[in-house]
Design an enzyme around this catalytic site. Structure first.
Site, PDB file in Angstrom:
ATOM      1  N   LEU A 127       0.832  -1.211   0.000  1.00  0.00           N
ATOM      2  CA  LEU A 127       0.000   0.000   0.000  1.00  0.00           C
ATOM      3  C   LEU A 127       0.868   1.263   0.000  1.00  0.00           C
ATOM      4  CD1 LEU A 127      -2.831  -1.125   2.481  1.00  0.00           C
ATOM      5  CD2 LEU A 127      -2.810  -1.217  -0.023  1.00  0.00           C
ATOM      6  N   GLU A 162      13.810   6.959  -4.077  1.00  0.00           N
ATOM      7  CA  GLU A 162      13.596   5.509  -4.019  1.00  0.00           C
ATOM      8  C   GLU A 162      14.477   4.777  -5.045  1.00  0.00           C
ATOM      9  OE1 GLU A 162       9.872   4.490  -2.864  1.00  0.00           O
ATOM     10  OE2 GLU A 162      10.039   2.373  -3.369  1.00  0.00           O
ATOM     11  N   ASP A 174       3.368   5.458  -7.410  1.00  0.00           N
ATOM     12  CA  ASP A 174       3.061   5.535  -5.978  1.00  0.00           C
ATOM     13  C   ASP A 174       3.242   6.956  -5.450  1.00  0.00           C
ATOM     14  OD1 ASP A 174       2.874   2.847  -6.378  1.00  0.00           O
ATOM     15  OD2 ASP A 174       4.755   2.354  -5.372  1.00  0.00           O
TER      16      ASP A 174
HETATM   17  C1  GLA Z   1       5.086  -0.889  -7.353  1.00  0.00           C
HETATM   18  C2  GLA Z   1       5.940   0.252  -7.895  1.00  0.00           C
HETATM   19  C3  GLA Z   1       5.147   1.117  -8.870  1.00  0.00           C
HETATM   20  C4  GLA Z   1       4.468   0.268  -9.934  1.00  0.00           C
HETATM   21  C5  GLA Z   1       3.726  -0.909  -9.305  1.00  0.00           C
HETATM   22  C6  GLA Z   1       3.179  -1.856 -10.337  1.00  0.00           C
HETATM   23  O1  GLA Z   1       4.053  -0.372  -6.561  1.00  0.00           O
HETATM   24  O2  GLA Z   1       6.400   1.053  -6.834  1.00  0.00           O
HETATM   25  O3  GLA Z   1       5.999   2.074  -9.451  1.00  0.00           O
HETATM   26  O4  GLA Z   1       5.397  -0.169 -10.900  1.00  0.00           O
HETATM   27  O5  GLA Z   1       4.547  -1.646  -8.418  1.00  0.00           O
HETATM   28  O6  GLA Z   1       2.177  -1.251 -11.072  1.00  0.00           O
END
Ligand code: GLA
Length: 385
Positions: A127, A162, A174
């Site tokens: 999440l 990150e 995200d």
């Molecule tokens: C993770 C990564 C995102 C994205 C998703 C898959 O959450 O942090 O950048 O690539 O996986 O959609």
């Protein structure tokens, strides 16, 4: 919210014997649809969750940083030397050092600071607890330093923390969701141009709910598998002579697949290209107010992740199947895969029954009981006080 904010303040007082100058909160996220499309320059449709991470902070005069979180007893301390060398700070504190690093690398004079972090976003559930830390810390440091960075540039900066400091090759979804999310809306993001459109996603008006099911599946090599998927997409784009898989239109998919000689790569490409199209189709339906009708697209997205991208695990597939059998309009894994959460679109008054059906299916298979909660789209990062 008030509890987690109070915990951050109490942690600050206890560790540092002083009052914080302010508190900043950032949410976790789920992705409604558009998985593994972000690093292919494609489309995503996440929304911010009501669960928050709160940072209480104040300037520290010696130009160093100390960070305490509920996850640890003692604060982690670092100075410019550690912040300027990616990898020197590790564990959860790396997300904080990464933000300091990314700001300094962009030429900002980051003030030293004391920070205390409390969070209701569960760690390791997919999440985006890490993006929540990055966003809240970024907001705090910008405010404490009186630094000027337009909100549109925050996601890329947090992503650099990150990618380049922590070393996780993730896309921009995200950070965008937790920074730019808006209450009652899903965030339609073009990951190439970073153009956004807030798409109304009013579950209450439609009598619907999004049930988030924490699969509690142990993460199985998630980092390595994520990096491998990303590499294989990049290789495929190169073989097809395009900048990114986003440049393969759904109508040209068959012709593109015919040019690839191994079946695994063909499956990976098919997932990404069809998933981009499903995002566009979902946005069209939501714009038309047809919320229920997005269900089949969610379920098709899951099948594509399971069969073509091969990133689901038995617990996740069980949760999706049980939710659908119990009457969900659609269900899919959300996030990077190999564990994490499933979301299901259900009638609001059926949410408990669907959750119970998933729990029963888990018990039958001998899996650790899942966690469930219903969520609504919430707002992005903000200063509390
Ligand atoms: C993770 C990564 C995102 C994205 C998703 C898959 O959450 O942090 O950048 O690539 O996986 O959609």
């Amino acid at each position: 919210m008030s509890d987690v904010a109070a915990r951050a303040t109490a942690g600050f007082r206890q560790r540092y014997g002083a009052e914080p100058a302010g508190r900043w909160a950032a949410p976790g996220r789920v992705n409604l649809i558009g998985e593994h499309t972000d690093y292919n320059d494609g489309f995503v449709l996440p929304f911010a969750l009501p669960l928050r991470t709160v940072v209480a902070a104040a300037v520290r005069d010696d130009g160093r940083w100390s960070v305490w979180s509920e996850l640890d007893d003692e604060p982690v301390e670092f100075g410019p030397a550690e912040a300027d060398e990616p990898g020197r700070v590790d564990g959860w504190a790396a997300y904080v050092a990464g933000v300091v690093w990314a700001l300094r690398a962009a030429g900002h004079a980051v003030p030293g600071a004391r920070l205390a972090i409390a969070s209701d976003v569960p760690v390791g559930s997919g999440l985006s607890s890490s993006a929540a830390i990055e966003a809240a810390v970024l907001a705090a440091l910008l405010d404490l330093g009186g630094l000027d960075l337009p909100a549109g540039r925050w996601p890329r900066l947090a992503q650099r923390a990150e990618n380049d400091y922590v070393g996780a090759p993730t896309g921009i979804m995200d950070q965008s969701a937790v920074i730019r999310g808006r209450s009652g809306h899903a965030l339609f993001l073009d990951c190439r141009t970073e153009a956004i459109e807030q798409i109304p996603f009013d579950l209450d008006a439609a009598g619907l709910a999004v049930l988030v099911i924490d699969s509690r599946a142990p993460h199985r090599h998630a980092d390595g598998e994520y990096a491998a998927r990303r590499k294989s997409c990049e290789r495929a784009a190169k073989a097809l002579g395009v900048a990114a898989l986003r440049d393969v239109a759904a109508a040209d998919l068959d012709a593109a697949l015919a040019r690839l000689d191994d079946s695994e790569t063909r499956r990976r490409v098919r997932h990404v290209v069809t998933e981009d199209q499903r995002v566009l189709d979902t946005v069209e339906l939501l714009r038309a107010g047809r919320v229920r009708d997005i269900g089949p697209l969610l379920t098709a997205s899951h099948a594509s992740m399971r069969d073509d991208f091969e990133i689901t695990v038995p617990e996740i597939d069980t949760a999706v199947e049980a939710a659908l059998a119990a009457g969900a309009y659609g269900a899919r894994m959300t996030g990077g895969g190999f564990g994490g959460c499933v979301l299901a679109l259900v009638d609001a008054d059926a949410a408990d029954a669907v959750a119970a059906a998933v729990a029963a299916a888990y018990a039958d298979r001998g899996f650790t009981a899942p966690g469930t909660l219903t969520v609504r789209p919430a707002g992005g990062v903000a200063r509390l006080d």
